[in-house]
Design a protein around this motif. Structure first.
Motif, PDB file in Angstrom:
ATOM      1  N   GLY A   1       0.928  -1.170  -0.012  1.00  0.00           N
ATOM      2  CA  GLY A   1       0.225   0.037  -0.054  1.00  0.00           C
ATOM      3  C   GLY A   1       0.881   1.382   0.235  1.00  0.00           C
ATOM      4  N   LEU A   2       2.164   1.503   0.633  1.00  0.00           N
ATOM      5  CA  LEU A   2       2.785   2.468   0.529  1.00  0.00           C
ATOM      6  C   LEU A   2       3.906   2.472  -0.525  1.00  0.00           C
ATOM      7  CD1 LEU A   2       3.991   2.192   4.378  1.00  0.00           C
ATOM      8  CD2 LEU A   2       2.435   4.022   3.269  1.00  0.00           C
TER       9      LEU A   2
ATOM     10  N   GLY B   1      30.059   4.315   6.374  1.00  0.00           N
ATOM     11  CA  GLY B   1      28.977   4.285   5.554  1.00  0.00           C
ATOM     12  C   GLY B   1      27.790   3.623   5.737  1.00  0.00           C
ATOM     13  N   VAL B   2      28.092   2.486   6.388  1.00  0.00           N
ATOM     14  CA  VAL B   2      27.065   1.638   6.931  1.00  0.00           C
ATOM     15  C   VAL B   2      26.297   2.408   8.083  1.00  0.00           C
ATOM     16  CG1 VAL B   2      26.278  -0.356   8.123  1.00  0.00           C
ATOM     17  CG2 VAL B   2      27.960  -0.804   6.251  1.00  0.00           C
ATOM     18  N   ARG B   3      26.964   3.113   9.018  1.00  0.00           N
ATOM     19  CA  ARG B   3      26.447   3.893   9.864  1.00  0.00           C
ATOM     20  C   ARG B   3      25.604   5.168   9.509  1.00  0.00           C
ATOM     21  NH1 ARG B   3      30.878   2.121  13.362  1.00  0.00           N
ATOM     22  NH2 ARG B   3      32.052   3.714  12.636  1.00  0.00           N
ATOM     23  N   ARG B   4      25.912   5.641   8.363  1.00  0.00           N
ATOM     24  CA  ARG B   4      25.142   6.949   7.814  1.00  0.00           C
ATOM     25  C   ARG B   4      24.152   6.532   7.418  1.00  0.00           C
ATOM     26  NH1 ARG B   4      30.466   8.213   6.013  1.00  0.00           N
ATOM     27  NH2 ARG B   4      30.017   7.576   4.148  1.00  0.00           N
ATOM     28  N   PHE B   5      24.181   5.359   6.671  1.00  0.00           N
ATOM     29  CA  PHE B   5      22.858   4.944   5.870  1.00  0.00           C
ATOM     30  C   PHE B   5      21.645   4.727   7.126  1.00  0.00           C
ATOM     31  CE2 PHE B   5      20.328   1.100   4.934  1.00  0.00           C
ATOM     32  CZ  PHE B   5      19.378   1.712   3.717  1.00  0.00           C
ATOM     33  N   GLY B   6      22.339   4.013   8.296  1.00  0.00           N
ATOM     34  CA  GLY B   6      21.277   3.771   9.269  1.00  0.00           C
ATOM     35  C   GLY B   6      20.600   4.855   9.766  1.00  0.00           C
ATOM     36  N   LYS B   7      20.836   6.040   9.428  1.00  0.00           N
ATOM     37  CA  LYS B   7      20.341   7.417   9.986  1.00  0.00           C
ATOM     38  C   LYS B   7      19.258   7.775   8.986  1.00  0.00           C
ATOM     39  CE  LYS B   7      23.940   8.857  13.160  1.00  0.00           C
ATOM     40  NZ  LYS B   7      25.225   9.519  13.232  1.00  0.00           N
ATOM     41  N   ARG B   8      19.592   7.686   7.933  1.00  0.00           N
ATOM     42  CA  ARG B   8      18.831   8.101   6.401  1.00  0.00           C
ATOM     43  C   ARG B   8      17.488   7.857   6.582  1.00  0.00           C
ATOM     44  NH1 ARG B   8      21.586  10.379   2.433  1.00  0.00           N
ATOM     45  NH2 ARG B   8      19.705  11.476   2.066  1.00  0.00           N
ATOM     46  N   PRO B   9      16.979   6.378   6.678  1.00  0.00           N
ATOM     47  CA  PRO B   9      15.661   6.219   6.877  1.00  0.00           C
ATOM     48  C   PRO B   9      14.711   7.199   7.789  1.00  0.00           C
ATOM     49  CG  PRO B   9      16.803   4.412   6.865  1.00  0.00           C
ATOM     50  CD  PRO B   9      17.945   5.315   7.101  1.00  0.00           C
ATOM     51  N   ALA B  10      15.350   7.854   8.715  1.00  0.00           N
ATOM     52  CA  ALA B  10      14.705   8.874   9.476  1.00  0.00           C
ATOM     53  C   ALA B  10      14.044   9.883   8.814  1.00  0.00           C
ATOM     54  CB  ALA B  10      15.399   8.974  10.854  1.00  0.00           C
ATOM     55  N   GLU B  11      14.864  10.101   7.863  1.00  0.00           N
ATOM     56  CA  GLU B  11      14.398  11.458   6.911  1.00  0.00           C
ATOM     57  C   GLU B  11      13.308  11.096   6.018  1.00  0.00           C
ATOM     58  OE1 GLU B  11      17.873  12.743   4.892  1.00  0.00           O
ATOM     59  OE2 GLU B  11      19.264  11.971   6.301  1.00  0.00           O
ATOM     60  N   ALA B  12      12.886   9.978   5.868  1.00  0.00           N
ATOM     61  CA  ALA B  12      11.637   9.727   4.885  1.00  0.00           C
ATOM     62  C   ALA B  12      10.477  10.346   5.741  1.00  0.00           C
ATOM     63  CB  ALA B  12      11.499   8.225   5.020  1.00  0.00           C
ATOM     64  N   PRO B  13       9.159  10.517   4.658  1.00  0.00           N
ATOM     65  CA  PRO B  13       8.278  10.953   5.350  1.00  0.00           C
ATOM     66  C   PRO B  13       7.505  10.216   6.279  1.00  0.00           C
ATOM     67  CG  PRO B  13       8.362  10.997   2.848  1.00  0.00           C
ATOM     68  CD  PRO B  13       9.346  10.280   3.252  1.00  0.00           C
ATOM     69  N   GLU B  14       7.003  10.872   7.290  1.00  0.00           N
ATOM     70  CA  GLU B  14       6.271  10.334   8.296  1.00  0.00           C
ATOM     71  C   GLU B  14       5.195   9.351   7.937  1.00  0.00           C
ATOM     72  OE1 GLU B  14       4.087  12.145  12.367  1.00  0.00           O
ATOM     73  OE2 GLU B  14       5.977  13.138  11.519  1.00  0.00           O
ATOM     74  N   ALA B  15       4.434   9.449   6.712  1.00  0.00           N
ATOM     75  CA  ALA B  15       3.530   8.774   6.478  1.00  0.00           C
ATOM     76  C   ALA B  15       4.110   7.203   5.989  1.00  0.00           C
ATOM     77  CB  ALA B  15       2.909   9.184   5.058  1.00  0.00           C
ATOM     78  N   LEU B  16       5.268   7.193   5.918  1.00  0.00           N
ATOM     79  CA  LEU B  16       5.797   6.034   5.569  1.00  0.00           C
ATOM     80  C   LEU B  16       6.257   5.145   6.882  1.00  0.00           C
ATOM     81  CD1 LEU B  16       8.288   6.560   2.697  1.00  0.00           C
ATOM     82  CD2 LEU B  16       5.956   5.714   2.502  1.00  0.00           C
ATOM     83  N   GLY B  17       6.021   5.850   8.131  1.00  0.00           N
ATOM     84  CA  GLY B  17       6.323   5.065   9.121  1.00  0.00           C
ATOM     85  C   GLY B  17       7.821   4.380   9.270  1.00  0.00           C
ATOM     86  N   GLY B  18       7.915   3.420   9.748  1.00  0.00           N
ATOM     87  CA  GLY B  18       8.973   2.617  10.005  1.00  0.00           C
ATOM     88  C   GLY B  18       9.510   1.835   8.764  1.00  0.00           C
ATOM     89  N   TYR B  19       8.635   1.911   7.787  1.00  0.00           N
ATOM     90  CA  TYR B  19       8.493   1.035   6.509  1.00  0.00           C
ATOM     91  C   TYR B  19       9.847   1.516   5.399  1.00  0.00           C
ATOM     92  CZ  TYR B  19       4.671  -1.543   8.337  1.00  0.00           C
ATOM     93  OH  TYR B  19       3.875  -2.146   9.078  1.00  0.00           O
ATOM     94  N   PHE B  20      10.140   2.761   5.485  1.00  0.00           N
ATOM     95  CA  PHE B  20      11.174   3.075   4.476  1.00  0.00           C
ATOM     96  C   PHE B  20      12.444   2.220   4.129  1.00  0.00           C
ATOM     97  CE2 PHE B  20      14.679   5.485   2.851  1.00  0.00           C
ATOM     98  CZ  PHE B  20      14.227   6.001   1.613  1.00  0.00           C
ATOM     99  N   ALA B  21      13.000   1.746   5.383  1.00  0.00           N
ATOM    100  CA  ALA B  21      14.100   1.074   5.147  1.00  0.00           C
ATOM    101  C   ALA B  21      13.647  -0.231   4.239  1.00  0.00           C
ATOM    102  CB  ALA B  21      14.765   0.583   6.529  1.00  0.00           C
ATOM    103  N   ALA B  22      12.532  -0.869   4.385  1.00  0.00           N
ATOM    104  CA  ALA B  22      12.060  -2.003   3.863  1.00  0.00           C
ATOM    105  C   ALA B  22      11.799  -2.013   2.241  1.00  0.00           C
ATOM    106  CB  ALA B  22      10.775  -2.564   4.274  1.00  0.00           C
TER     107      ALA B  22
END
Length: 89
Positions: free
Chosen positions: A33-34, A68-89
């Protein structure tokens, strides 16, 4: 280094891909759905492209940069709130 552009599976194919990746069954409908929210928003597509670049940047290198792995770990938090915790998936 070649650019790696993310290519999301079609909505019809996405459930099977997610199952192959061992995504819990209870999350699959939400992720399908997302999908449209991700592909319709230029900022989210750009964030996805940047995350893919970061993820594969040192792929195949024997001494991949752990920063680089650690930097990527923070990037999903920049995703729109509407995606919730699903951006990384």
């Amino acid at each position: 280094m070649p650019q790696h552009r993310p290519c999301l599976p079609d909505a019809d194919d996405l459930p099977d891909v997610l199952l192959d990746l061992a995504v819990p069954h209870e999350d699959i409908n939400e992720l399908v759905g997302l999908r449209g929210r991700v592909t319709r928003d230029a900022g989210t597509v750009r964030l996805l492209e940047e995350c893919v670049q970061e993820l594969v940047r040192d792929l195949g290198e024997p001494a991949a940069d752990p920063e680089g792995v650690r930097r990527f770990g923070k990037r999903p938090a920049e995703a729109p709130e509407a995606l919730g915790g699903y951006f990384a998936a």
